[in-house]
Write an enzyme that holds these catalytic residues in place. Sequence first.
Site, short mmCIF file in Angstrom:
data_model
loop_
_atom_site.label_atom_id
_atom_site.label_comp_id
_atom_site.label_asym_id
_atom_site.label_seq_id
_atom_site.Cartn_x
_atom_site.Cartn_y
_atom_site.Cartn_z
N HIS A 1 15.59 -12.65 12.17
CA HIS A 1 15.38 -12.47 13.60
C HIS A 1 13.93 -12.57 14.04
CE1 HIS A 1 19.39 -10.09 14.16
NE2 HIS A 1 19.56 -11.25 13.57
N CYS B 1 0.87 -1.18 0.00
CA CYS B 1 0.00 0.00 0.00
C CYS B 1 0.90 1.22 0.00
CB CYS B 1 -1.01 -0.02 1.15
SG CYS B 1 -0.38 0.31 2.80
#
Length: 146
Positions: free
Chosen positions: A102, A69
Amino acid sequence: MSSVKTIAIGGDHAGFDYKKELIPFLQELGYEVKDFGAHSTDSVDYPDFAHPVASAVESKEFDKGILICGSANGVAITANKHQDIRAAICWLEEIAALARQHNDANIVCIPARFISLDLAKAIVKTFMSTDFEGGRHANRVNKISC
């Protein structure tokens, strides 16, 4: 390249042009891609496309997702309402790599109004080809869900 093979993609009107370019790019890299819309630049509501992409990834029907978006905030907020979704806004390749390594992010959110198409492609390629490191990060990721 990682074992990720199926990608759910969607976004609003601001992300339409990038989505249109990312689909063949991903297919050239060997991914199966399903387009959840939007299908034009006509103004639409981003949750109408973010929820179906997030549901498809959450149900494991698709390995990963891409949401696009204008700022990536709306689609990320929406997708992250889903229990097993970790949607990360990425504006640099390094952020995409860390989101996977991570955080075990499973949806990359692209801010189409703030990065170039070439950078968007590089971010998506990095996101899709980077594996979760596990280890100490797994303990943290396992604490995310409510």
